[in-house]
Design an enzyme around this catalytic site. Structure first.
Site, PDB file in Angstrom:
ATOM      1  N   TYR A  55       0.805  -1.222   0.000  1.00 14.99           N
ATOM      2  CA  TYR A  55       0.000   0.000   0.000  1.00 14.99           C
ATOM      3  C   TYR A  55       0.840   1.274   0.000  1.00 14.99           C
ATOM      4  CZ  TYR A  55      -3.990  -3.014   0.953  1.00 14.99           C
ATOM      5  OH  TYR A  55      -4.958  -3.988   0.851  1.00 14.99           O
ATOM      6  N   GLY A  59       7.194   6.522  -2.103  1.00 16.05           N
ATOM      7  CA  GLY A  59       8.416   6.042  -2.714  1.00 16.05           C
ATOM      8  C   GLY A  59       9.447   5.627  -1.689  1.00 16.05           C
ATOM      9  N   GLU A 126       9.057  15.189  -0.477  1.00 13.14           N
ATOM     10  CA  GLU A 126       7.982  14.992   0.491  1.00 13.14           C
ATOM     11  C   GLU A 126       8.298  15.772   1.764  1.00 13.14           C
ATOM     12  OE1 GLU A 126       6.303  10.614  -0.836  1.00 13.14           O
ATOM     13  OE2 GLU A 126       7.661  10.721   0.869  1.00 13.14           O
ATOM     14  N   HIS A 239      -0.683   9.836   9.531  1.00 11.62           N
ATOM     15  CA  HIS A 239      -0.528  10.481   8.225  1.00 11.62           C
ATOM     16  C   HIS A 239      -1.547  11.612   8.149  1.00 11.62           C
ATOM     17  CE1 HIS A 239      -0.116  11.205   3.967  1.00 11.62           C
ATOM     18  NE2 HIS A 239       0.892  10.346   3.921  1.00 11.62           N
ATOM     19  N   ARG A 287       5.491  15.199   9.195  1.00  6.48           N
ATOM     20  CA  ARG A 287       4.123  14.720   9.351  1.00  6.48           C
ATOM     21  C   ARG A 287       3.508  15.045  10.709  1.00  6.48           C
ATOM     22  NH1 ARG A 287       4.859   8.864   6.287  1.00  6.48           N
ATOM     23  NH2 ARG A 287       4.755   9.717   4.169  1.00  6.48           N
ATOM     24  N   HIS A 346      -0.839   5.727  10.898  1.00  4.36           N
ATOM     25  CA  HIS A 346      -0.103   5.359   9.694  1.00  4.36           C
ATOM     26  C   HIS A 346       1.114   4.491   9.973  1.00  4.36           C
ATOM     27  CE1 HIS A 346       1.346   5.612   5.626  1.00  4.36           C
ATOM     28  NE2 HIS A 346       2.430   6.301   5.950  1.00  4.36           N
ATOM     29  N   ARG A 381       8.981   9.454  12.024  1.00  8.14           N
ATOM     30  CA  ARG A 381       9.614   8.974  10.806  1.00  8.14           C
ATOM     31  C   ARG A 381       9.590  10.033   9.710  1.00  8.14           C
ATOM     32  NH1 ARG A 381       7.807   6.464   6.001  1.00  8.14           N
ATOM     33  NH2 ARG A 381       5.664   6.433   6.760  1.00  8.14           N
ATOM     34  N   SER A 386      10.713   4.440   5.314  1.00  5.76           N
ATOM     35  CA  SER A 386      10.275   3.118   5.770  1.00  5.76           C
ATOM     36  C   SER A 386      10.673   2.012   4.804  1.00  5.76           C
ATOM     37  CB  SER A 386       8.762   3.103   5.989  1.00  5.76           C
ATOM     38  OG  SER A 386       8.075   3.534   4.829  1.00  5.76           O
TER      39      SER A 386
END
Length: 536
Positions: A55, A59, A126, A239, A287, A346, A381, A386
Site C-alpha cells: 500500500y 516512494g 515529500e 498520516h 508529518r 499510519h 519517521r 520506511s
C-alpha cells in the site's frame, strides 16, 4: 510431542531461519539468507496483498548527489531533524548510506522505477525533506512494485506458509530454538536457531488507519513474550492526509505526501491556507507538525476534515493513478474538486529494539521493518524512510542469521518449556474486544493526548479485558491489548510533547527527556528498563 491441556502438535519442520512476515523486510531477509545457502521458511498470515508494503505510495528516500543538490549528510540531517532528538545518528547514517545500493539491487530483481528524460531516477520531494530524493514507481504505486519484484524473487527451497500464524518464539537456554505456529493443519513447531520478526505495524490499534487488517502488533507481542525490549512505542505517526469519508472506519486510502510535494496545499473550511507560518516548510513540514495543525483546526472549528487543493496539478491522473482511483471512487475528481482529508494512524516509529542488522537482545531473535526500532526514526519517521529501512535492514538480518547457521538446537519436547508460558500461548487469551480497544485508543491516545485520557485508557485496558477461546483473532486481539498497554505506559511516562507524541497538558519540549523509553515484560507485567539516549 504434545502441548499442555491436551493440544497436540500436528507437524514439525526445521530451518536455519524462520521469517515471520512477507513484506519488504521479510522478503529481503529471505532472499539474502537463501543466497547464502540458508534453509528459510517464511510464515505469513495472509497473501502478499495483505502487507503494508503493497500500500506504500510515495516512494523510497534515496540520497542523491551534487547533481541533485543532495547528499547522505543532508538526508541524515533531515532524518534527525524530523526525529525530534531521538534518532541514533550513527544508525541513521549506516542505513541511509546503503539506500542507493539496496534500490539498485531491487532493479536487478526486475523492479522498475520511474525515470526522467535524462534516464536517471525521477525524484520527488515529500514533507521534511530538503531535496528531491524520493524515488518512485508507477507514479504513486511504489510499494506495489517493490512487493511484486520481491514476490517474484522466490528461490527454490524457501517455502512460504500462507494462512499460518506465529504463536510463540520458542527458547532454550535463553536462545531461540524455534517457532510455535498455528495453521489449518493445527499447531506446528519449526525448529530453527534464528527467527526474524517482520510483521509490520500496529495500525489496528485505531478506528481508522492506512494499515491493512493484519497490522495487529503481532511482532511486538512475540518479542515481549520472548524477553526482548521495545522502545519508542508512544510515537505513532498519523498520516495527515487520509481520504475522509463520514463514518468510515478500518483501512482508509491515503493521499500521498508527494501530492503536496508536487504543489498541492491544505486549506481550511473557508478555503484559507493554514500551514503558512506554522513551519518554514509550510505544507511540506514533517508529518507530526502537519497532523497536529490539522487536529488543531478540527478542534477549533468542529469540522471533521480539512481540504487538500490539488487543482493546479494538471497531470494529476497520470502522476497519481492510485490516489485518483480512490478519489474517483468517492465521487471526487482532484482536477476539479477539493479533496477532504484528515489524519489517520499510519506508522509505528518505535518497536523491538535492534541494531542496524536487526539483532535483538535475545540471541537468535531478529526484527526488521516497521516492527523494529533501529534508531533511524526517533520520535517521528521522515517520509519514505520506511521502505528504505525495510530493504536495508531486512537484507542485513538475513546475513546476520547466517552467523548462527549450524548452531546446535537443543533436542526438546514442548513440555520441556515453561508450561505457564505455553498455556498462555495455546490456551484462552485475555484481551479487550477490538472495536472497544480501537475507540479507546483513538479517543485517548491519538494525535493529541493528556493525563486524564491516558489514565482512562490504562484503567479500561484492564477492566474491559475478557477471556476468549484460542483462535487467530483472539491472539491478534491479545497482541493489540498488550501493545496498547505498552504504548499507554510509555505515553504516560513521557511528560512532554516531542515528535509524533503530543501532550495537551505538557505542550513543551523537555530537553532532559531526550531519551527513549524502553519497556519489557517481566512475569506478565510491563516495566521500564534503562533508557536509550538519542544521538543527533
Amino acid at each position: 510431542m504434545r502441548t499442555p491441556r491436551g493440544t497436540t502438535v500436528s507437524w514439525e519442520a526445521s530451518a536455519d531461519l524462520v521469517v515471520v512476515g512477507a513484506g519488504v523486510a521479510g522478503l529481503s531477509a529471505r532472499l539474502a539468507a537463501a543466497r547464502l545457502g540458508l534453509r528459510v521458511v517464511t510464515v505469513a498470515k495472509g497473501g502478499s496483498d495483505g502487507t503494508a508494503t503493497r500500500y506504500a505510495q510515495g516512494g523510497i528516500a534515496v540520497p542523491g548527489d551534487s547533481r541533485t543538490a543532495d547528499s547522505v549528510d543532508a538526508h541524515v540531517a533531515d532524518t534527525c531533524e524530523a526525529g525530534g532528538g531521538l534518532c541514533d545518528e550513527s544508525a541513521a547514517r549506516s542505513i541511509i548510506a546503503d539506500g542507493r545500493r539496496a534500490v539498485a539491487t531491487l532493479e536487478t530483481l526486475g523492479a522498475y522505477f520511474d525515470r526522467g528524460p535524462d534516464g536517471a531516477w525521477a525524484r520527488t520531494r515529500e514533507g521534511g525533506h530538503s531535496a528531491h530524493r524520493i524515488v518512485h514507481a508507477g507514479g504513486d504505486a511504489t510499494g506495489a512494485e517493490v512487493q511484486r519484484a520481491l514476490d517474484g524473487s522466490v528461490l527454490r527451497d524457501t517455502p512460504v506458509l500462507r494462512d499460518t500464524s506465529a504463536v510463540r518464539v520458542l527458547l532454550a537456554d535463553g536462545e531461540v530454538a524455534g517457532l510455535l505456529v498455528a495453521s489449518a493443519d493445527g499447531y506446528g513447531v519449526i525448529h530453527a536457531p534464528s527467527v526474524l520478526l517482520a510483521t509490520g505495524g500496529s495500525g489496528q490499534l485505531y478506528t481508522c488507519s492506512t494499515n491493512p487488517e493484519g497490522a495487529t502488533a503481532d511482532g511486538i507481542a512475540l518479542a515481549l513474550h520472548a524477553g526482548a525490549e521495545v522502545a519508542d512505542l508512544e510515537f505513532v505517526q498519523f498520516h495527515p492526509t487520509v481520504l475522509f469519508a463520514a463514518g468510515a472506519t478500518g483501512i482508509r486510502p491515503l493521499v500521498s505526501e508527494a501530492v503536496r510535494g508536487e504543489g498541492a496545499h491544505l486549506v481550511d473550511t473557508d478555503g484559507v491556507r493554514f500551514m503558512t507560518g506554522i513551519h518554514p516548510l509550510a505544507d511540506l513540514a514533517p508529518r507530526d507538525v502537519v497532523s497536529r495543525a490539522i487536529a488543531e483546526q478540527l478542534h477549533r472549528t468542529g469540522a471533521e476534515h480539512v481540504w487538500l487543493d490539488a487543482r493546479a496539478i494538471r497531470n494529476f491522473h497520470t502522476r497519481f493513478p492510485t490516489v485518483t482511483a480512490s478519489c474517483l471512487a468517492a465521487g471526487i475528481d482532484p482536477l476539479d474538486d477539493l479533496v477532504p482529508v484528515a489524519p489517520a494512524a499510519h506508522y509505528a516509529c518505535g518497536g523491538v529494539v535492534t541494531d542496524v542488522s536487526g539483532r535483538t537482545s535475545v540471541p537468535g531473535l531478529l526484527a526488521a521493518g516497521e516492527v523494529a526500532r533501529t534508531g533511524l526514526h526517533g520520535a517521528n519517521r521522515l517520509a519514505s524512510n520506511s521502505l528504505l529501512e525495510g530493504l536495508v535492514v531486512g537484507e542485513r538480518a538475513g546475513v546476520a542469521a547466517a552467523q548462527r547457521r549450524g548452531r546446535r538446537i537443543p533436542d526438546f519436547d514442548i513440555p520441556d518449556f515453561d508450561i505457564p508460558e505455553l498455556d498462555a500461548a495455546v490456551g484462552p487469551t485475555r484481551s479487550v474486544p477490538r472495536a472497544a480497544l480501537q475507540q479507546l485508543m483513538t479517543n485517548s491516545a491519538g494525535v493529541v493526548r493528556d493525563s486524564e485520557g491516558l489514565e482512562n485508557a490504562a484503567s479500561a485496558l484492564t477492566s474491559l479485558a475478557c477471556e476468549s477461546p484460542p483462535s487467530d483473532r483472539a491472539r491478534e486481539d491479545a497482541a493489540l491489548t498488550l501493545t496498547a498497554s505498552a504504548l499507554v505506559l510509555a505515553a504516560t511516562q513521557r511528560r512532554e510533547s516531542r515528535g509524533a507524541h503530543t501532550r495537551r497538558d505538557f505542550p513543551n519540549l523537555d530537553q532532559n527527556s531526550a531519551r527513549s523509553i524502553r519497556l519489557r515484560l517481566r512475569d506478565g507485567v510491563l516495566e521500564s528498563t534503562a533508557a536509550l539516549t538519542g544521538v543527533t
